[in-house]
Motif scaffolding. Structure first.
Motif, PDB file in Angstrom:
ATOM      1  N   PRO A  50       0.837  -1.200   0.000  1.00 59.87           N
ATOM      2  CA  PRO A  50       0.000   0.000   0.000  1.00 59.87           C
ATOM      3  C   PRO A  50       0.878   1.259   0.000  1.00 59.87           C
ATOM      4  N   HIS A  51       0.627   2.120  -0.970  1.00 55.97           N
ATOM      5  CA  HIS A  51       1.448   3.335  -1.077  1.00 55.97           C
ATOM      6  C   HIS A  51       0.615   4.445  -1.690  1.00 55.97           C
ATOM      7  N   LYS A  52       1.156   5.643  -1.661  1.00 60.92           N
ATOM      8  CA  LYS A  52       0.512   6.739  -2.391  1.00 60.92           C
ATOM      9  C   LYS A  52       1.602   7.530  -3.100  1.00 60.92           C
ATOM     10  N   ILE A  53       1.164   8.348  -4.038  1.00 63.66           N
ATOM     11  CA  ILE A  53       2.125   9.168  -4.773  1.00 63.66           C
ATOM     12  C   ILE A  53       2.039  10.576  -4.201  1.00 63.66           C
ATOM     13  N   ALA A  54       3.144  11.028  -3.632  1.00 61.46           N
ATOM     14  CA  ALA A  54       3.194  12.361  -3.036  1.00 61.46           C
ATOM     15  C   ALA A  54       4.039  13.247  -3.949  1.00 61.46           C
ATOM     16  N   ASP A  55       3.355  14.164  -4.617  1.00 65.04           N
ATOM     17  CA  ASP A  55       4.065  15.083  -5.505  1.00 65.04           C
ATOM     18  C   ASP A  55       4.965  14.343  -6.513  1.00 65.04           C
ATOM     19  N   GLY A  56       4.426  13.263  -7.072  1.00 71.71           N
ATOM     20  CA  GLY A  56       5.137  12.569  -8.159  1.00 71.71           C
ATOM     21  C   GLY A  56       6.071  11.447  -7.748  1.00 71.71           C
ATOM     22  N   LEU A  57       6.222  11.215  -6.436  1.00 71.48           N
ATOM     23  CA  LEU A  57       7.091  10.112  -6.011  1.00 71.48           C
ATOM     24  C   LEU A  57       6.368   9.248  -4.975  1.00 71.48           C
ATOM     25  N   PRO A  58       6.682   7.935  -4.933  1.00 70.61           N
ATOM     26  CA  PRO A  58       5.927   7.037  -4.047  1.00 70.61           C
ATOM     27  C   PRO A  58       6.398   7.086  -2.596  1.00 70.61           C
ATOM     28  N   VAL A  59       5.414   6.952  -1.683  1.00 67.43           N
ATOM     29  CA  VAL A  59       5.714   6.807  -0.242  1.00 67.43           C
ATOM     30  C   VAL A  59       4.814   5.709   0.315  1.00 67.43           C
ATOM     31  N   LEU A  60       5.287   5.060   1.372  1.00 70.69           N
ATOM     32  CA  LEU A  60       4.511   3.975   1.984  1.00 70.69           C
ATOM     33  C   LEU A  60       3.370   4.526   2.812  1.00 70.69           C
ATOM     34  N   GLU A  61       2.175   3.899   2.686  1.00 73.85           N
ATOM     35  CA  GLU A  61       1.035   4.280   3.526  1.00 73.85           C
ATOM     36  C   GLU A  61       1.369   4.036   5.000  1.00 73.85           C
ATOM     37  N   SER A  62       2.172   2.993   5.275  1.00 73.68           N
ATOM     38  CA  SER A  62       2.442   2.615   6.670  1.00 73.68           C
ATOM     39  C   SER A  62       3.612   3.378   7.292  1.00 73.68           C
ATOM     40  N   ALA A  63       4.195   4.334   6.563  1.00 78.51           N
ATOM     41  CA  ALA A  63       5.367   5.054   7.107  1.00 78.51           C
ATOM     42  C   ALA A  63       4.974   5.849   8.360  1.00 78.51           C
ATOM     43  N   VAL A  64       5.903   5.934   9.328  1.00 75.91           N
ATOM     44  CA  VAL A  64       5.615   6.767  10.503  1.00 75.91           C
ATOM     45  C   VAL A  64       6.003   8.225  10.218  1.00 75.91           C
ATOM     46  N   ALA A  65       6.760   8.425   9.158  1.00 65.28           N
ATOM     47  CA  ALA A  65       7.095   9.772   8.671  1.00 65.28           C
ATOM     48  C   ALA A  65       7.666   9.608   7.276  1.00 65.28           C
ATOM     49  N   TYR A  66       7.609  10.651   6.484  1.00 65.62           N
ATOM     50  CA  TYR A  66       8.369  10.602   5.241  1.00 65.62           C
ATOM     51  C   TYR A  66       8.946  11.964   4.896  1.00 65.62           C
ATOM     52  N   LEU A  67      10.045  11.908   4.162  1.00 66.23           N
ATOM     53  CA  LEU A  67      10.757  13.113   3.750  1.00 66.23           C
ATOM     54  C   LEU A  67      10.875  13.091   2.237  1.00 66.23           C
ATOM     55  N   ARG A  68      11.034  14.286   1.690  1.00 66.32           N
ATOM     56  CA  ARG A  68      11.372  14.376   0.273  1.00 66.32           C
ATOM     57  C   ARG A  68      12.751  15.021   0.202  1.00 66.32           C
ATOM     58  N   CYS A  69      13.643  14.411  -0.565  1.00 69.14           N
ATOM     59  CA  CYS A  69      15.033  14.860  -0.581  1.00 69.14           C
ATOM     60  C   CYS A  69      15.461  15.216  -2.004  1.00 69.14           C
ATOM     61  N   LYS A  70      16.217  16.312  -2.094  1.00 68.33           N
ATOM     62  CA  LYS A  70      16.715  16.772  -3.400  1.00 68.33           C
ATOM     63  C   LYS A  70      18.239  16.706  -3.347  1.00 68.33           C
ATOM     64  N   VAL A  71      18.826  16.014  -4.295  1.00 66.97           N
ATOM     65  CA  VAL A  71      20.284  15.833  -4.283  1.00 66.97           C
ATOM     66  C   VAL A  71      20.970  17.148  -4.658  1.00 66.97           C
ATOM     67  N   THR A  72      21.935  17.564  -3.826  1.00 67.87           N
ATOM     68  CA  THR A  72      22.681  18.787  -4.137  1.00 67.87           C
ATOM     69  C   THR A  72      24.132  18.465  -4.496  1.00 67.87           C
ATOM     70  N   ASP A  73      24.599  17.284  -4.070  1.00 65.34           N
ATOM     71  CA  ASP A  73      25.988  16.895  -4.334  1.00 65.34           C
ATOM     72  C   ASP A  73      26.110  15.385  -4.129  1.00 65.34           C
ATOM     73  N   SER A  74      27.199  14.807  -4.602  1.00 67.93           N
ATOM     74  CA  SER A  74      27.393  13.374  -4.351  1.00 67.93           C
ATOM     75  C   SER A  74      28.871  13.040  -4.415  1.00 67.93           C
ATOM     76  N   LYS A  75      29.205  11.905  -3.809  1.00 69.70           N
ATOM     77  CA  LYS A  75      30.604  11.458  -3.859  1.00 69.70           C
ATOM     78  C   LYS A  75      30.617   9.934  -3.971  1.00 69.70           C
ATOM     79  N   GLU A  76      31.413   9.425  -4.910  1.00 75.63           N
ATOM     80  CA  GLU A  76      31.515   7.965  -5.061  1.00 75.63           C
ATOM     81  C   GLU A  76      32.490   7.437  -4.013  1.00 75.63           C
ATOM     82  N   LEU A  77      32.063   6.396  -3.271  1.00 81.48           N
ATOM     83  CA  LEU A  77      32.890   5.798  -2.217  1.00 81.48           C
ATOM     84  C   LEU A  77      33.031   4.311  -2.509  1.00 81.48           C
ATOM     85  N   SER A  78      34.044   3.899  -3.176  1.00 86.52           N
ATOM     86  CA  SER A  78      34.256   2.508  -3.635  1.00 86.52           C
ATOM     87  C   SER A  78      32.947   1.847  -4.092  1.00 86.52           C
ATOM     88  N   THR A  79      32.209   1.172  -3.198  1.00 87.69           N
ATOM     89  CA  THR A  79      30.999   0.445  -3.620  1.00 87.69           C
ATOM     90  C   THR A  79      29.727   1.285  -3.551  1.00 87.69           C
TER      91      THR A  79
END
Ligand SMILES: Cc1cc2nc3c(=O)[nH]c(=O)nc-3n(C[C@H](O)[C@H](O)[C@H](O)COP(=O)(O)O)c2cc1C
Length: 214
Positions: free
Chosen positions: A95-124
């Protein structure tokens, strides 16, 4: 070294939801932390490079994080953690819903929406540095990763195994042509659409036009 000592670090357990080529994908993660709180909250997600979720986050630049509660159905963990979105439509199994275009679980105790600002590759893994752009809080307490290892892992494996055993084989999911008069399911070698117009149901003799695709 007792690597189980690492289970005593208090991670939570989360379902990441994102999109790849328009399809909803995601996976279970524990390697997710808040890094700063102002001027905007920021978080870091460590994502396995080989996973579909990693490729999807790189493509979409955004993801949701559904925080799992202590009463989470163990199947959710198996569904999102023991198979890849490359060959499973994980979100359709829960069971899930679409929140502003992305899926979240109905059973979640909280949810966040995250926007990537930077990244770094760490071996694996890739460390994704993100801003939290939205957040919702519900009822219930979050599950702790160490408790999952202790109390829930076996249940997650068991429920995922039974799910796989009862899953219909792919052929059974294919569409079929059914006579609406007598219920006969066409099983000939010629594709139904290519049968001649005067072809008739071998059981009740009704014409091709009385068949419907199911
Ligand atoms: C309890 C648990 C914790 C996990 N933690 C992480 C994690 O922190 N980061 C990660 O990238 N994968 C983690 N995984 C692995 C992914 O959930 C798993 O490889 C998944 O099948 C990837 O699916 P995907 O190919 O659809 O992305 C974890 C799996 C489990 C069962």
């Amino acid at each position: 070294m007792d690597s189980k000592a690492l289970y005593k670090i208090s991670y939570g357990l989360y379902v990441v939801g994102t999109k790849f080529d328009g399809k909803y994908v995601g996976c279970i993660v524990d390697a997710f932390i808040q890094s700063t709180s102002s001027p905007v909250p920021t978080v870091i997600l460590c994502s396995i490079q080989a996973n579909q979720t990693n490729a999807a986050i790189k493509q979409t630049g955004e993801f949701t994080v559904s925080v799992l509660g202590t009463d989470v159905n163990p199947f959710v963990i198996g569904n999102f953690g023991f198979q890849s979105s490359r060959n499973a439509d994980k979100w359709s199994n829960v069971p899930h819903k679409i929140a502003d275009g992305l899926p979240v679980l109905e059973s979640a105790v909280a949810y966040l929406r995250c926007k990537v600002t930077d990244s770094k590759e760490l071996s694996t893994h890739t460390a994704f540095f993100c801003e939290v752009t939205d957040a919702w809080r519900g009822e219930g307490e979050p599950i702790i990763y160490g408790n999952y290892q202790k109390d829930m892992k076996a249940k997650a494996m068991e429920s995922f195994k039974s799910f796989k055993e009862t899953e219909k084989p792919p052929e059974a999911k294919e569409e079929r042509w059914v006579c609406q008069i007598c219920g006969y399911v066409y099983d000939g070698d010629t594709p139904f659409e290519q049968l001649p117009d005067d072809w008739k149901c071998p059981i009740c003799g009704h014409p091709k036009s009385d068949f419907a695709k199911e």
